[in-house]
Motif scaffolding. Sequence first.
Motif, PDB file in Angstrom:
ATOM      1  N   ARG A  83       9.052 -13.549 -51.710  1.00 16.46           N
ATOM      2  CA  ARG A  83       7.706 -13.955 -51.321  1.00 16.46           C
ATOM      3  C   ARG A  83       7.818 -15.239 -50.494  1.00 16.46           C
ATOM      4  O   ARG A  83       8.466 -16.202 -50.922  1.00 16.46           O
ATOM      5  CB  ARG A  83       6.824 -14.209 -52.551  1.00 16.46           C
ATOM      6  CG  ARG A  83       6.654 -12.981 -53.455  1.00 16.46           C
ATOM      7  CD  ARG A  83       5.800 -11.905 -52.791  1.00 16.46           C
ATOM      8  NE  ARG A  83       5.669 -10.710 -53.617  1.00 16.46           N
ATOM      9  CZ  ARG A  83       6.451  -9.648 -53.531  1.00 16.46           C
ATOM     10  NH1 ARG A  83       7.448  -9.635 -52.647  1.00 16.46           N
ATOM     11  NH2 ARG A  83       6.273  -8.595 -54.302  1.00 16.46           N
ATOM     12  N   SER A  84       7.198 -15.245 -49.322  1.00 13.87           N
ATOM     13  CA  SER A  84       7.250 -16.420 -48.455  1.00 13.87           C
ATOM     14  C   SER A  84       5.955 -16.501 -47.657  1.00 13.87           C
ATOM     15  O   SER A  84       5.667 -15.623 -46.846  1.00 13.87           O
ATOM     16  CB  SER A  84       8.453 -16.329 -47.504  1.00 13.87           C
ATOM     17  OG  SER A  84       8.533 -17.473 -46.679  1.00 13.87           O
ATOM     18  N   THR A  85       5.188 -17.548 -47.896  1.00 16.13           N
ATOM     19  CA  THR A  85       3.897 -17.708 -47.217  1.00 16.13           C
ATOM     20  C   THR A  85       3.832 -19.060 -46.528  1.00 16.13           C
ATOM     21  O   THR A  85       4.330 -20.066 -47.037  1.00 16.13           O
ATOM     22  CB  THR A  85       2.723 -17.574 -48.199  1.00 16.13           C
ATOM     23  OG1 THR A  85       2.875 -18.522 -49.262  1.00 16.13           O
ATOM     24  CG2 THR A  85       2.680 -16.174 -48.796  1.00 16.13           C
ATOM     25  N   GLY A 107       0.553 -13.897 -43.424  1.00 20.15           N
ATOM     26  CA  GLY A 107       0.742 -13.060 -44.604  1.00 20.15           C
ATOM     27  C   GLY A 107       2.052 -13.371 -45.308  1.00 20.15           C
ATOM     28  O   GLY A 107       2.672 -14.421 -45.095  1.00 20.15           O
ATOM     29  N   ASP A 108       2.486 -12.473 -46.169  1.00 18.03           N
ATOM     30  CA  ASP A 108       3.757 -12.630 -46.876  1.00 18.03           C
ATOM     31  C   ASP A 108       4.877 -12.169 -45.953  1.00 18.03           C
ATOM     32  O   ASP A 108       4.988 -10.981 -45.639  1.00 18.03           O
ATOM     33  CB  ASP A 108       3.735 -11.804 -48.162  1.00 18.03           C
ATOM     34  CG  ASP A 108       5.020 -11.919 -48.960  1.00 18.03           C
ATOM     35  OD1 ASP A 108       5.897 -12.715 -48.568  1.00 18.03           O
ATOM     36  OD2 ASP A 108       5.159 -11.210 -49.967  1.00 18.03           O
ATOM     37  N   GLY A 110       8.048 -12.144 -46.617  1.00 16.48           N
ATOM     38  CA  GLY A 110       9.132 -11.493 -47.340  1.00 16.48           C
ATOM     39  C   GLY A 110       8.988  -9.982 -47.319  1.00 16.48           C
ATOM     40  O   GLY A 110       7.879  -9.447 -47.269  1.00 16.48           O
ATOM     41  N   ASP A 112      10.247  -6.506 -49.383  1.00 16.14           N
ATOM     42  CA  ASP A 112      10.915  -5.905 -50.540  1.00 16.14           C
ATOM     43  C   ASP A 112      11.931  -4.872 -50.070  1.00 16.14           C
ATOM     44  O   ASP A 112      11.619  -4.020 -49.226  1.00 16.14           O
ATOM     45  CB  ASP A 112       9.904  -5.224 -51.465  1.00 16.14           C
ATOM     46  CG  ASP A 112       8.945  -6.215 -52.110  1.00 16.14           C
ATOM     47  OD1 ASP A 112       9.090  -7.426 -51.883  1.00 16.14           O
ATOM     48  OD2 ASP A 112       8.047  -5.757 -52.847  1.00 16.14           O
ATOM     49  N   THR A 142      12.491 -11.209 -42.054  1.00 10.58           N
ATOM     50  CA  THR A 142      11.173 -11.816 -42.191  1.00 10.58           C
ATOM     51  C   THR A 142      10.237 -11.073 -41.245  1.00 10.58           C
ATOM     52  O   THR A 142      10.621 -10.700 -40.134  1.00 10.58           O
ATOM     53  CB  THR A 142      11.175 -13.321 -41.848  1.00 10.58           C
ATOM     54  OG1 THR A 142      11.801 -13.534 -40.571  1.00 10.58           O
ATOM     55  CG2 THR A 142      11.942 -14.105 -42.911  1.00 10.58           C
ATOM     56  N   TYR A 144       6.071 -11.023 -39.990  1.00 15.36           N
ATOM     57  CA  TYR A 144       4.757 -11.669 -40.000  1.00 15.36           C
ATOM     58  C   TYR A 144       3.695 -10.745 -39.418  1.00 15.36           C
ATOM     59  O   TYR A 144       3.978  -9.838 -38.640  1.00 15.36           O
ATOM     60  CB  TYR A 144       4.794 -12.946 -39.162  1.00 15.36           C
ATOM     61  CG  TYR A 144       5.736 -14.009 -39.660  1.00 15.36           C
ATOM     62  CD1 TYR A 144       5.318 -14.957 -40.595  1.00 15.36           C
ATOM     63  CD2 TYR A 144       7.043 -14.087 -39.186  1.00 15.36           C
ATOM     64  CE1 TYR A 144       6.182 -15.953 -41.042  1.00 15.36           C
ATOM     65  CE2 TYR A 144       7.915 -15.076 -39.627  1.00 15.36           C
ATOM     66  CZ  TYR A 144       7.481 -15.997 -40.559  1.00 15.36           C
ATOM     67  OH  TYR A 144       8.346 -16.969 -41.004  1.00 15.36           O
ATOM     68  N   TYR A 412       6.197 -23.853 -46.008  1.00 10.43           N
ATOM     69  CA  TYR A 412       6.432 -22.543 -46.597  1.00 10.43           C
ATOM     70  C   TYR A 412       6.528 -22.669 -48.109  1.00 10.43           C
ATOM     71  O   TYR A 412       7.182 -23.579 -48.638  1.00 10.43           O
ATOM     72  CB  TYR A 412       7.725 -21.928 -46.072  1.00 10.43           C
ATOM     73  CG  TYR A 412       7.592 -21.286 -44.723  1.00 10.43           C
ATOM     74  CD1 TYR A 412       7.297 -19.935 -44.603  1.00 10.43           C
ATOM     75  CD2 TYR A 412       7.772 -22.035 -43.561  1.00 10.43           C
ATOM     76  CE1 TYR A 412       7.177 -19.338 -43.356  1.00 10.43           C
ATOM     77  CE2 TYR A 412       7.659 -21.443 -42.313  1.00 10.43           C
ATOM     78  CZ  TYR A 412       7.357 -20.093 -42.223  1.00 10.43           C
ATOM     79  OH  TYR A 412       7.233 -19.510 -40.989  1.00 10.43           O
ATOM     80  N   GLY A 414       7.753 -20.315 -51.360  1.00 10.84           N
ATOM     81  CA  GLY A 414       8.496 -19.083 -51.583  1.00 10.84           C
ATOM     82  C   GLY A 414       9.057 -18.949 -52.983  1.00 10.84           C
ATOM     83  O   GLY A 414       9.199 -19.938 -53.722  1.00 10.84           O
TER      84      GLY A 414
END
Length: 427
Positions: A83-85, A107-108, A110, A112, A142, A144, A412, A414
């Motif tokens: 998760r990275s915002t 957005g996130d 990251g 999955d 990553t 976006y 960021y 995360g």
Amino acid sequence: MLTTHHRMMATGVLCLASVLSQAAPAQASGFQLREQSAEGMGNAFAGATAKALDLSTIFYNPAGMTRLQGNAAQGDVAYVMPRSTFSGQANRNTGVGGGVVPGGSGGDAGVDTPLPSIYAMMSVSPDLKLGLAINTPYGLETDYDDDWVGRYMALNSKLMTIDITPSAAYRLNSRLSVGGGLNIQYASAKLTNAVDNRLAGSASDGTAEVTGDDWGVGVNLGLMYEFSPTSRVGLNYRSRVLHELEGKTNYTGVVNAGALSRLVDSDATAKLTTPDTFSVGIYHELSPQWAVMGEAQYTNWSLFDHLTVDNQTGADSYVNEDWKDTVFLSAGATYKPSEKWKFQGGIAVDQSPVPEAHRTARIPDQDRLWLSAGLGYQLTEGMALAASYTHIFVRDADMNESSSFGKLVGTYDGQVDIISASLKASF
């Protein structure tokens, strides 16, 4: 581009990997990956170069194969949930019109992803072992939203490597074993970002995409010294692998006028070197039930000092990275209440190689703290299961990225969750 021979090799490896994996997200420092073992992750990879409890030792220290008996195969898969915002804003330079870039937070970023590893070992004799590992030691992604404020810096960034590692190990005497193998490494990369057509009088955005791939070769060397049947130390060196990625730069929806007239489709090359690493691990059984272990790894990230894309036609690009070398430290313990069950725990600290002054939206990296737990179960005499869970706390990463277009400023936030499982079969 790739030769026919190289394309045949790539097709076979990618077909095998695609059963379980897409592009890999970087969940260690930089774009390094550690999740090659469910059993190892249960201890936060403490003692990974010394334990030699399953076939993942082919990756972490091939000398450890001498501690394993018979022939065996093993499959591991880790499911990584990053998760990275971002929160902040972007501003255009005055030379390209100035002002705040409109858009959202992206957005996130990251992605999955399942991350597989495959192992096989053959015992030629009690002292000579042959092994094969297929892993993904480096990777990132990553991604976006198309309309985020930093879209002119980055949209999608994707790096995938696949290592094919044939290895051998030999026991020199009752205490000392050596091992080694080749790292036959395939690397593939894609980088995209938006292009501001306002520079050519249009209100819409275009897109730039750079793709490339390459094969390279390195070595994986290991040594294991056993003080006793219950206490040992392992050393491992994985060499750097040099790549010259060959591919294309393509532009979509870019107005070919004014300041953008040099942005034309072209063949492109980019040099990438995955770093060498040196690891030392210790393992000691306090009793038949309890064992403790530790690990230290040095990664030569200072090799990654810049990223340049050379286009055969049109404008080149250059990003000063100036990364620094890092150390990963972990400690763990295992409790075995019976011959069938074991329970694991571990903690690790993982330095980021990215200086704040050179942090980018493509890799908004920061220092990490790992907390891990795992369990193992012996299904039958020749079959064992392992499962583990890790939560990674990532420090907030301040962003102050500058380019010829403008500046991205913000922070960021995360974190990462990983679940992993493996099945080993001996025969």
